[in-house]
Design a protein around this motif. Structure first.
Motif, PDB file in Angstrom:
ATOM      1  N   ASP A 144       0.709  -1.109   0.046  1.00 50.78           N
ATOM      2  CA  ASP A 144       0.059   0.038  -0.132  1.00 50.78           C
ATOM      3  C   ASP A 144       0.912   1.240  -0.042  1.00 50.78           C
ATOM      4  OD1 ASP A 144      -2.568  -0.962   0.147  1.00 50.78           O
ATOM      5  OD2 ASP A 144      -2.396  -1.483   2.001  1.00 50.78           O
ATOM      6  N   PRO A 145       0.554   2.254  -0.712  1.00 50.44           N
ATOM      7  CA  PRO A 145       1.186   3.373  -0.685  1.00 50.44           C
ATOM      8  C   PRO A 145       0.838   4.240   0.752  1.00 50.44           C
ATOM      9  CG  PRO A 145      -0.679   3.789  -2.146  1.00 50.44           C
ATOM     10  CD  PRO A 145      -0.582   2.216  -1.973  1.00 50.44           C
ATOM     11  N   PRO A 146       1.739   5.166   0.931  1.00 54.35           N
ATOM     12  CA  PRO A 146       1.373   5.946   2.278  1.00 54.35           C
ATOM     13  C   PRO A 146       0.054   6.619   2.149  1.00 54.35           C
ATOM     14  CG  PRO A 146       3.567   6.384   1.316  1.00 54.35           C
ATOM     15  CD  PRO A 146       2.975   5.554   0.450  1.00 54.35           C
ATOM     16  N   PHE A 147      -0.571   6.664   3.238  1.00 55.01           N
ATOM     17  CA  PHE A 147      -1.847   7.376   3.115  1.00 55.01           C
ATOM     18  C   PHE A 147      -1.819   8.677   2.580  1.00 55.01           C
ATOM     19  CE2 PHE A 147      -5.118  10.046   5.231  1.00 55.01           C
ATOM     20  CZ  PHE A 147      -6.269   9.223   4.944  1.00 55.01           C
ATOM     21  N   GLY A 148      -2.535   9.119   1.477  1.00 52.11           N
ATOM     22  CA  GLY A 148      -2.784  10.444   1.035  1.00 52.11           C
ATOM     23  C   GLY A 148      -1.788  10.630   0.004  1.00 52.11           C
ATOM     24  N   PHE A 149      -1.085   9.467  -0.495  1.00 51.10           N
ATOM     25  CA  PHE A 149       0.232   9.736  -1.319  1.00 51.10           C
ATOM     26  C   PHE A 149      -0.214  10.342  -2.622  1.00 51.10           C
ATOM     27  CE2 PHE A 149       2.767   7.645  -4.638  1.00 51.10           C
ATOM     28  CZ  PHE A 149       3.831   8.390  -4.709  1.00 51.10           C
ATOM     29  N   TYR A 150      -1.010   9.807  -3.099  1.00 53.26           N
ATOM     30  CA  TYR A 150      -1.577  10.334  -4.369  1.00 53.26           C
ATOM     31  C   TYR A 150      -2.165  11.651  -4.469  1.00 53.26           C
ATOM     32  CZ  TYR A 150      -0.491   5.977  -6.680  1.00 53.26           C
ATOM     33  OH  TYR A 150       0.168   4.673  -7.160  1.00 53.26           O
ATOM     34  N   GLU A 151      -2.542  11.840  -3.323  1.00 56.36           N
ATOM     35  CA  GLU A 151      -3.137  13.241  -3.156  1.00 56.36           C
ATOM     36  C   GLU A 151      -2.060  14.381  -2.916  1.00 56.36           C
ATOM     37  OE1 GLU A 151      -4.530  10.594  -1.925  1.00 56.36           O
ATOM     38  OE2 GLU A 151      -6.676  10.622  -2.278  1.00 56.36           O
ATOM     39  N   ARG A 152      -1.200  13.756  -2.347  1.00 55.06           N
ATOM     40  CA  ARG A 152       0.059  14.887  -2.089  1.00 55.06           C
ATOM     41  C   ARG A 152       0.780  15.125  -3.337  1.00 55.06           C
ATOM     42  NH1 ARG A 152       0.680  11.679   2.596  1.00 55.06           N
ATOM     43  NH2 ARG A 152       2.506  10.823   1.714  1.00 55.06           N
ATOM     44  N   MET A 153       0.615  14.390  -4.087  1.00 53.87           N
ATOM     45  CA  MET A 153       1.610  14.230  -5.668  1.00 53.87           C
ATOM     46  C   MET A 153       1.535  15.629  -6.268  1.00 53.87           C
ATOM     47  SD  MET A 153       1.552  10.654  -6.992  1.00 53.87           S
ATOM     48  CE  MET A 153       2.508  11.272  -8.453  1.00 53.87           C
ATOM     49  N   VAL A 154       0.443  16.621  -5.814  1.00 55.05           N
ATOM     50  CA  VAL A 154       0.458  17.868  -6.462  1.00 55.05           C
ATOM     51  C   VAL A 154       1.501  18.703  -5.751  1.00 55.05           C
ATOM     52  CG1 VAL A 154      -2.022  17.584  -7.330  1.00 55.05           C
ATOM     53  CG2 VAL A 154      -1.447  18.625  -5.187  1.00 55.05           C
ATOM     54  N   ARG A 155       2.005  18.402  -4.742  1.00 57.67           N
ATOM     55  CA  ARG A 155       2.855  19.263  -3.934  1.00 57.67           C
ATOM     56  C   ARG A 155       4.298  18.394  -3.901  1.00 57.67           C
ATOM     57  NH1 ARG A 155       0.166  20.450   1.390  1.00 57.67           N
ATOM     58  NH2 ARG A 155      -0.887  18.414   1.011  1.00 57.67           N
ATOM     59  N   PRO A 156       4.887  18.183  -5.003  1.00 57.93           N
ATOM     60  CA  PRO A 156       6.170  17.046  -5.013  1.00 57.93           C
ATOM     61  C   PRO A 156       7.266  17.743  -4.339  1.00 57.93           C
ATOM     62  CG  PRO A 156       5.614  17.852  -7.257  1.00 57.93           C
ATOM     63  CD  PRO A 156       4.405  18.453  -6.371  1.00 57.93           C
ATOM     64  N   ARG A 157       8.218  16.939  -3.880  1.00 54.20           N
ATOM     65  CA  ARG A 157       9.262  17.261  -3.276  1.00 54.20           C
ATOM     66  C   ARG A 157      10.529  16.322  -3.525  1.00 54.20           C
ATOM     67  NH1 ARG A 157       9.922  14.171   1.064  1.00 54.20           N
ATOM     68  NH2 ARG A 157       7.961  13.449   1.611  1.00 54.20           N
ATOM     69  N   HIS A 158      10.079  15.425  -4.203  1.00 57.06           N
ATOM     70  CA  HIS A 158      11.228  14.173  -4.326  1.00 57.06           C
ATOM     71  C   HIS A 158      12.379  14.581  -5.273  1.00 57.06           C
ATOM     72  CE1 HIS A 158       8.841  12.078  -1.559  1.00 57.06           C
ATOM     73  NE2 HIS A 158       7.697  12.371  -2.501  1.00 57.06           N
ATOM     74  N   ARG A 159      13.295  13.854  -5.046  1.00 52.84           N
ATOM     75  CA  ARG A 159      14.608  13.887  -6.109  1.00 52.84           C
ATOM     76  C   ARG A 159      14.257  13.549  -7.540  1.00 52.84           C
ATOM     77  NH1 ARG A 159      16.000  10.871  -2.184  1.00 52.84           N
ATOM     78  NH2 ARG A 159      16.784   9.284  -3.709  1.00 52.84           N
ATOM     79  N   TRP A 160      13.519  12.434  -7.449  1.00 51.06           N
ATOM     80  CA  TRP A 160      13.249  11.890  -8.806  1.00 51.06           C
ATOM     81  C   TRP A 160      12.127  12.929  -9.558  1.00 51.06           C
ATOM     82  CZ3 TRP A 160      13.156   5.972  -9.682  1.00 51.06           C
ATOM     83  CH2 TRP A 160      14.348   5.459  -8.962  1.00 51.06           C
ATOM     84  N   ALA A 161      12.286  12.925 -10.734  1.00 58.63           N
ATOM     85  CA  ALA A 161      11.024  13.422 -11.616  1.00 58.63           C
ATOM     86  C   ALA A 161      11.237  15.112 -11.278  1.00 58.63           C
ATOM     87  CB  ALA A 161       9.777  13.035 -11.292  1.00 58.63           C
ATOM     88  N   ARG A 162      12.551  15.610 -10.824  1.00 55.54           N
ATOM     89  CA  ARG A 162      12.465  16.897 -10.514  1.00 55.54           C
ATOM     90  C   ARG A 162      12.333  17.735 -11.654  1.00 55.54           C
ATOM     91  NH1 ARG A 162      18.193  16.741  -9.496  1.00 55.54           N
ATOM     92  NH2 ARG A 162      17.847  15.903  -7.460  1.00 55.54           N
ATOM     93  N   ALA A 163      12.577  17.538 -12.863  1.00 57.65           N
ATOM     94  CA  ALA A 163      12.652  18.424 -13.936  1.00 57.65           C
ATOM     95  C   ALA A 163      10.823  18.458 -14.398  1.00 57.65           C
ATOM     96  CB  ALA A 163      13.295  17.838 -15.078  1.00 57.65           C
ATOM     97  N   GLY A 164      10.325  17.158 -14.130  1.00 57.76           N
ATOM     98  CA  GLY A 164       8.979  17.364 -14.604  1.00 57.76           C
ATOM     99  C   GLY A 164       7.930  17.524 -13.480  1.00 57.76           C
ATOM    100  N   VAL A 165       8.352  17.741 -12.513  1.00 60.32           N
ATOM    101  CA  VAL A 165       7.398  18.191 -11.495  1.00 60.32           C
ATOM    102  C   VAL A 165       6.560  19.429 -11.543  1.00 60.32           C
ATOM    103  CG1 VAL A 165       7.516  19.317  -9.130  1.00 60.32           C
ATOM    104  CG2 VAL A 165       8.503  16.930  -9.285  1.00 60.32           C
ATOM    105  N   ALA A 166       7.215  20.362 -12.038  1.00 57.41           N
ATOM    106  CA  ALA A 166       6.369  21.626 -12.322  1.00 57.41           C
ATOM    107  C   ALA A 166       5.251  21.508 -13.295  1.00 57.41           C
ATOM    108  CB  ALA A 166       7.235  22.642 -12.889  1.00 57.41           C
ATOM    109  N   ALA A 167       5.524  20.479 -14.397  1.00 59.64           N
ATOM    110  CA  ALA A 167       4.403  20.121 -15.426  1.00 59.64           C
ATOM    111  C   ALA A 167       3.256  19.492 -14.636  1.00 59.64           C
ATOM    112  CB  ALA A 167       4.955  19.109 -16.433  1.00 59.64           C
ATOM    113  N   LEU A 168       3.506  18.450 -13.880  1.00 55.65           N
ATOM    114  CA  LEU A 168       2.604  17.703 -13.018  1.00 55.65           C
ATOM    115  C   LEU A 168       1.923  18.646 -12.252  1.00 55.65           C
ATOM    116  CD1 LEU A 168       1.214  15.094 -12.277  1.00 55.65           C
ATOM    117  CD2 LEU A 168       3.128  14.637 -10.690  1.00 55.65           C
TER     118      LEU A 168
END
Lengths: 168, 139
Positions: B58-82
């Motif tokens: 199971d992903p952490p609770f609320g994981f997908y909802e929090r994805m609009v506020r990304p902060r992770h290392r991966w996908a750094r370049a594409g985060v703004a687009a998401l």
């Protein structure tokens, strides 16, 4: 614009979020990298939905996840400071007389740890086969390698994983 | 005996039903006479089963909802687009940033008021800040 019948990325996350997270976790071996990988997959999903062909959504997602994972592995190799700790001796053959006895009750964490110690190319093939359930042909198409190479990576990956659990 | 005389990779393919009938017949014939390959088959079968039996995670609770506020290392370049894409979705916006959604009309009104007042020349603020600048926040 997404093709007819193509889901939105929010629908993908809602309907296949657990599956996608599971694949990401099995590939990366830890939650932080799994979360990062899922993010990258959904970015690629948003960009690629217009090319989605109705079929196995989970097969499509797992192909994207595996390629994003291997892309990141290659990126980290180009930047040694980002490399994950590895056991360089892992791919050596087991010591003679190694005990075959498997902890039949091997815990999922033990299996995951052994999976994570596999070379990434082997790990990707094993995950696509044994976690996702793709055929060798589908795995070859996903990874861009011949079926014979798929067969070899799966076999060697399983053997190394099993030996790793014997050593543990 | 050379390694090539043993079944090797074909053993996994046997377990996965990925052999042709002729290959399968040859591998089974070899297994009947080769203890080494039988042992290898048993070991890889155990490894295969262990991975297949791993549970879903199971992903952490609320994981997908929090994805609009990304902060992770991966996908750094594409985060703004998401984040931009998510912001365009009213449903996700309401989940992820209700506070901003509630406040934004007031900000827009303030910007409108300031733009209107800035259009009359002479006051010090409008000379420091071009009238067009605040309007860009509305975009």
């Amino acid at each position: 614009m997404a093709g007819e019948g193509a889901p939105t990325w929010e629908e993908v996350a809602r309907s296949h979020g657990r599956f996608l997270y599971t694949v990401a976790y099995r590939l990366t071996g830890n939650r932080e990298d799994a979360e990062d990988l899922v993010q990258e997959v959904l970015l690629r999903v948003r960009r690629g939905l217009e090319t989605y062909q109705p079929g196995s959504m989970e097969g499509w997602l797992s192909r994207i996840a595996t390629n994003a994972f291997l892309d990141e592995v290659r990126r980290r190799r180009r930047r040694p400071e980002d490399l994950l700790p590895e056991d360089p001796d892992w791919v050596l053959p087991p010591a003679p007389g190694a005990d075959d006895a498997l902890a039949a009750e091997a815990l999922p964490d033990d299996v995951q740890a052994a999976l994570r110690r596999l070379p990434e190319d082997f790990r990707a093939a094993v995950v696509l086969c044994d976690v996702v359930g793709l055929s060798y042909q589908e795995i070859g198409e996903a990874l861009g390698i011949p079926v014979g190479t798929v067969r070899s990576r799966i076999h060697r990956g399983r053997a190394l994983l099993r030996e790793g659990l014997t050593r543990a | 005996m050379s390694m090539s005389a043993h079944s090797g990779d074909l053993l996994s393919a046997l377990l996965d039903g990925e052999l042709t009938p002729d290959e399968e017949q040859a591998v089974r014939a070899h297994l009947s006479t080769c203890e080494q390959c039988r042992r290898e088959l048993r070991l890889i079968s155990e490894g295969r089963t262990l991975v297949r039996d791993l549970p879903a995670v199971d992903p952490p609770f609320g994981f997908y909802e929090r994805m609009v506020r990304p902060r992770h290392r991966w996908a750094r370049a594409g985060v703004a687009a998401l984040a931009a894409g998510a912001a365009a979705s009213v449903g996700v916006m309401a989940l992820a940033a209700p506070r901003e959604a509630t406040v934004s009309p007031h900000v827009a009104q303030l910007v409108d008021a300031h733009t209107a007042s800035a259009s009359t020349s002479g006051d010090p603020i409008s000379e420091i800040t071009p009238a067009a600048a605040p309007v860009s926040f509305k975009g």
